[in-house]
Design an enzyme around this catalytic site. Structure first.
Site, PDB file in Angstrom:
ATOM      1  N   LYS A  77       9.037   4.511  -2.887  1.00 28.78           N
ATOM      2  CA  LYS A  77       8.800   3.715  -1.685  1.00 28.78           C
ATOM      3  C   LYS A  77       9.441   2.337  -1.866  1.00 28.78           C
ATOM      4  O   LYS A  77       9.457   1.797  -2.976  1.00 28.78           O
ATOM      5  CB  LYS A  77       7.292   3.593  -1.470  1.00 28.78           C
ATOM      6  CG  LYS A  77       6.890   2.951  -0.138  1.00 28.78           C
ATOM      7  CD  LYS A  77       5.368   2.981   0.024  1.00 28.78           C
ATOM      8  CE  LYS A  77       4.915   2.341   1.314  1.00 28.78           C
ATOM      9  NZ  LYS A  77       3.447   2.411   1.501  1.00 28.78           N
ATOM     10  N   SER A 152       1.880   4.127   5.838  1.00 33.01           N
ATOM     11  CA  SER A 152       3.162   3.470   5.789  1.00 33.01           C
ATOM     12  C   SER A 152       4.174   4.182   4.876  1.00 33.01           C
ATOM     13  O   SER A 152       5.366   3.899   4.959  1.00 33.01           O
ATOM     14  CB  SER A 152       3.001   2.024   5.300  1.00 33.01           C
ATOM     15  OG  SER A 152       2.488   2.006   3.991  1.00 33.01           O
ATOM     16  N   SER A 176      -2.227   4.899   3.491  1.00 39.52           N
ATOM     17  CA  SER A 176      -0.756   4.968   3.580  1.00 39.52           C
ATOM     18  C   SER A 176      -0.091   6.027   2.716  1.00 39.52           C
ATOM     19  O   SER A 176       1.111   6.265   2.859  1.00 39.52           O
ATOM     20  CB  SER A 176      -0.136   3.612   3.249  1.00 39.52           C
ATOM     21  OG  SER A 176      -0.230   2.753   4.347  1.00 39.52           O
TER      22      SER A 176
END
Lengths: 486, 101
Positions: A77, A152, A176
């Site tokens: 990420k 996210s 997330s």
């Protein structure tokens, strides 16, 4: 043959046997990622050159037969610091930022000889549930390109679901990792707070943030957590508790396990298909010999309200550091220092980040601290006590991960509606508990996720229960046809 | 808490957070923040008398370490991320704007 659709253990065997080299595997991962980019946009950066170089080094050294992760392509990420590789956190504010170090979790993945092929798309500073607030454009759900991948960690989830990589790291502050895992039909683990070092994770809300793995199946997930967990002197909230081998008893079944089904998590707002999937999962656990009973977590319903006071407060403090001076975006329109701060921040942050900074600044400001921040922190205590009470009698808690499957990219969304999307995952972060999502069904071709919540530092039991469920269902075996049958 | 947040308050909060809002953005954010804060009222239903607040859930309390300076020796690398550098130092605009605006 696309090796990326297999599990880590069998690919490892192919690597050891020499059926494929790490370089070939990495090239295949990069090719898949590139081919999928136009439909999915899972990546902010595909780091082709470094990835292939690393793969060649690993091939030269030889695949370690005792290390299942050796030579395995993964993704990170974009809020995880990666040395010399753009780390933007999905924000214009950091659109030119190349860290001089890698974070602990990233380093541990590199030490395990995995090969990171790139950095995945995400909501700006991890603030969002749809990966729509990224400065780098929206990510699409591989199961249906008109749907969001969740967020996210939407890019991480989509890159795994699309068959680009076998594992990706994400971060989870209010859901997330788990929510995008649910929307993408994969397995996502948010470990216990303190299980994984947060050093090198761009901070959002420090008392909630945790890094964790997203993978195609439960065993692979446990494998990755084995490698990234553990105490780190750079993160003083990381726990010095021993890290067990999460795979060692993973196949020992759920006989005699006590699982609580909180009635508040199946109520209003949860779609019929999701409720049915969770009830079937409960029945499946009963069939397998577990004891599943209804329990109550009465204060969880206040989780969203308390979270949107506490998390933005922590964020407003954490994001003060972005001032346009030492790194990151600097406005060209500033004539003095104060304008430099104000204009760099106003031009560098997107709307969602501004909303959260303002919410937090307000909650912490003079005259409102007691009414908002302190009150929310007290309610947090009550949410945590509900969990403690249930865990006196139960080993695990079973809930849906999200109230509905993935929603539409172009649906009109006001911020509050978006916030309610995390209603079933937020309480877990409040209490710092481990929570994971795994595939539990489908609704109109879209995956449904179920959430298992464990006792602090008892990821072992969660993996056992998740593995048993997976072995007795085939939801995880289905893969998306990206862009439909074209 | 139940009164809706005003434009003036949002403007003040923005300035505290070193953000500036355009004339168009101010009503937009004021509306949204008002709606979001609407759900905060639900916390008043909860009796929190005698409840201690939770600010952190870590099991690590007061971890001590020696305060040792560590030179990473990566000054040049670090400065590569700085937007404006002169003579090995980060340059900023003047602190006091002498032009008068």
């Amino acid at each position: 043959m696309n090796f990326l659709n297999k599990d880590i253990t069998s690919i490892h065997q192919s690597l050891v046997n020499g059926d494929i080299t790490a370089e070939q595997l990495t090239k295949q991962a990069i090719e898949n990622a590139k081919n999928n980019e136009k439909d999915i946009n899972a990546f902010i950066t595909i780091d082709e050159e470094n990835a292939i170089k690393r793969a060649q080094e690993i091939d030269k050294r030889g695949i370690n037969p005792d290390n299942l992760l050796s030579g395995i392509p993964v993704a990170m990420k974009d809020n995880l610091l990666t040395k010399d590789v753009l780390t933007s956190a999905g924000s214009k504010m950091l659109s030119n930022f190349k860290p001089i170090i890698s974070g602990t979790a990233v380093n541990k993945m590199l030490d395990a000889d995995t090969i990171s092929i790139g950095k995945t798309n995400m909501d700006e500073f991890a603030m969002g549930s749809s990966t729509e607030t990224s400065y780098y454009g929206r990510t699409h759900n591989p199961w249906n390109l008109d749907k969001v991948p969740g967020g996210s960690s939407g890019g991480s989830a989509a890159s795994v679901a699309s068959g680009d990589v076998l594992a990706a790291l994400g971060s989870d502050t209010g859901g997330s990792i788990r929510q995008p895992a649910a929307f993408n039909g994969i397995v996502g683990m948010k470990p216990t707070y303190g299980r994984v070092s947060r050093w090198g994770l761009i901070a959002f809300a420090s008392s909630f943030d945790q890094i964790g793995p997203l993978t195609k199946n439960v065993y692979d997930n446990a494998l990755v957590l084995n490698h990234i967990a553990g105490h780190d002197e750079h993160d003083l909230t990381s726990s010095d508790k021993e890290v067990p081998d999460f795979t060692s008893e993973i196949d020992s079944g759920v006989k005699g396990m006590k699982i609580g089904l909180p009635k508040e998590y199946l109520g209003e707002g949860v779609s019929d298909d999701v409720r049915e999937a969770i009830k079937s999962a409960a029945d499946k656990y009963r069939e397998m010999g577990a004891d599943v009973e209804e329990v109550s977590l009465p204060h969880s319903k206040y989780g969203v309200a308390a979270y949107y006071i506490i998390a933005p407060s922590e964020a407003s403090s954490n994001l003060q550091r972005f001032d346009g001076i030492r790194y990151g975006y600097r406005s060209e329109n500033a004539k003095n220092l104060d304008q430099l701060y104000v204009k760099s921040r106003s031009e560098g942050f997107g709307d969602e980040v501004k909303r959260r900074i303002m919410l937090g600044t307000y909650s912490l400001s003079a005259g409102f601290f007691d009414a908002y921040f302190k009150k929310a922190a007290e309610v947090r205590t009550l949410i945590n006590k509900d969990f403690q009470k249930v865990f006196q009698n139960y080993d695990l808690i079973l809930t849906p991960t999200t109230p509905t499957p993935a929603f539409g990219l172009d649906e009109e969304k006001d911020p509050l509606t978006m916030y309610m999307n995390d209603i079933l995952t937020i309480p877990v972060n409040m209490a710092g508990l481990p929570g994971m999502s795994l595939p539990a069904g489908f609704s109109n071709g879209l995956p449904i996720g179920m959430q298992l919540i464990g006792k602090p530092f008892d990821e072992t039991t969660m993996y056992k229960a998740a593995y048993a469920f997976e072995q007795n269902t085939d939801f995880h075996k289905q893969t998306p046809k990206i862009g439909g049958d074209k | 808490m139940s009164e809706k947040i005003s434009k003036d308050t949002v403007s003040h909060v923005a300035s505290l957070a070193k953000l500036e809002l355009t004339d168009k953005q101010l009503p937009y954010f004021t509306d949204q923040l008002g709606n979001i804060m609407g759900i905060f009222d639900s916390l008043n239903e909860v009796d929190t008398n005698d409840v201690e607040p939770t600010f952190s859930v870590t099991d690590q309390i007061n971890v001590m370490r020696e305060d040792v300076a560590d030179n990473w020796g990566e000054r040049d690398q670090l400065l590569k991320n700085a937007p404006d550098v002169a003579d090995g130092l980060i340059r900023t605009p003047t602190i006091i704007d002498e032009s008068g605006d």
